[in-house]
Scaffold this active site. Structure first.
Site, PDB file in Angstrom:
ATOM      1  N   ASP A  54      21.766   0.224 -21.562  1.00 16.41           N
ATOM      2  CA  ASP A  54      21.813   1.152 -21.019  1.00 16.41           C
ATOM      3  C   ASP A  54      23.333   1.175 -19.703  1.00 16.41           C
ATOM      4  O   ASP A  54      23.875  -0.028 -19.784  1.00 16.41           O
ATOM      5  CB  ASP A  54      21.045   2.417 -20.602  1.00 16.41           C
ATOM      6  N   HIS A  83       9.939   5.094 -16.160  1.00 18.62           N
ATOM      7  CA  HIS A  83      10.878   4.327 -17.415  1.00 18.62           C
ATOM      8  C   HIS A  83      11.543   3.560 -17.746  1.00 18.62           C
ATOM      9  O   HIS A  83      11.124   2.661 -17.222  1.00 18.62           O
ATOM     10  CB  HIS A  83      12.408   5.755 -16.921  1.00 18.62           C
ATOM     11  N   GLU A 135      13.677   8.245 -19.981  1.00 14.18           N
ATOM     12  CA  GLU A 135      12.989   8.956 -18.868  1.00 14.18           C
ATOM     13  C   GLU A 135      11.555   9.568 -19.151  1.00 14.18           C
ATOM     14  O   GLU A 135      11.427  10.166 -20.718  1.00 14.18           O
ATOM     15  CB  GLU A 135      13.626  10.018 -18.323  1.00 14.18           C
ATOM     16  N   ASN A 145       9.215   6.256 -11.947  1.00 13.21           N
ATOM     17  CA  ASN A 145       9.002   6.926 -12.491  1.00 13.21           C
ATOM     18  C   ASN A 145       8.554   6.466 -14.376  1.00 13.21           C
ATOM     19  O   ASN A 145       7.750   7.671 -15.390  1.00 13.21           O
ATOM     20  CB  ASN A 145       9.761   8.346 -13.042  1.00 13.21           C
TER      21      ASN A 145
END
Ligand code: GLP
Length: 249
Positions: free
Chosen positions: A67, A138, A143, A136
């Site tokens: 990313d 990811h 996400e 979380n």
């Protein structure tokens, strides 16, 4: 799935680097999928040491990064291209033209995503994909959401992610709100996935990823169905994963 439980972050880094080095030795022209964040820094340091000791060479290796932030140039001190230069590329013999990170300032973001996917597919996906995990759940910048997105895509970063990553920026306002991330499709197409997680703050996410339902609400949970998932965690990171799951190696 195979789980290595290491005593601490240092041992986790040694283990992960050892597994990556083994891949390079086995296949010198391998494709490595690379991750950013704090967790892989120790792994990269150890890979640099192995290179300096003459144990491995990156001369024939190709790398594809997961990313990149959207809206900052590659020279920005917090861009993931800059991160890779700082922690790995500038210390090893990799050819820059064989290193691929999505462009954070594309003229056409949709085109950039399509082109990145087409390129990854053309080189046959990663032989080994290194992954960290967000608090979380990811992976890359995939996400939590309502569906797993297969393709490389532009993502609005979750508030929790922006907050977590703000520690690298001078203030919260400077943290990019969007990124380009490799999708779940390319991650799952990697021949081997190496997931690393360290510290208590990752314990919940790692438990959900490895033991919870497979759901886009925890993107890392899809890894449960990857045919060759290797998890390297330290004791704190794996503290919520039950013994019977850890033993199922
Ligand atoms: C970022 C990256 C992820 C990484 C995550 C966790 O959001 N896009 O690839 O896994 O941070 O980072 P850390 O290892 O710093 O906790």
């Amino acid at each position: 799935m195979r789980i290595y439980e290491e005593k601490n972050y240092e041992n986790l880094s040694l283990r992960a680097a050892g597994l990556m080095a083994a891949e390079i030795i086995k296949k010198p022209e391998c494709v490595l999928g690379l991750a950013t964040g704090s967790t892989p820094i120790g792994t990269y340091e150890e890979l640099c040491r192995k290179y300096q000791a003459g144990i491995i060479s990156f001369r024939q290796v190709t790398t594809i990064n997961l990313d990149e932030y959207l809206g900052i140039p590659s020279e920005h001190s917090q861009s993931y291209r800059h991160f890779m230069e700082k922690h790995l590329f500038s210390h090893i013999d990799i050819k820059r033209e064989n290193t691929f990170v999505p462009d954070g300032l594309p003229t056409d973001a949709e085109w950039e995503c399509t082109a990145y996917d087409a390129f990854i597919q053309s080189i046959g996906y990663a032989d080994l994909q290194l992954l960290g995990i967000g608090r979380n759940g990811h992976i890359g910048f995939n996400e939590p959401g309502l569906s797993f997105i297969k393709e490389t895509h532009v993502v609005d970063l979750a508030e929790d992610t922006v907050l977590a990553n703000s520690r690298f920026f001078e203030c919260l306002d400077q943290v990019p709100r969007q990124a380009i991330t490799m999708g779940i499709g390319a991650i799952m197409a990697a021949k081997r996935v190496l997931l690393i997680a360290s510290g208590e703050e990752k314990a919940e996410a790692l438990h959900a990823a490895l033991c919870g339902p497979i759901t886009p609400a925890c993107p890392a949970s899809i890894l449960q169905v990857h045919p060759d998932l290797v998890v390297v965690g330290d004791e704190a990171g794996l503290s919520k994963v039950p013994e019977e799951v850890k033993r199922c190696r």
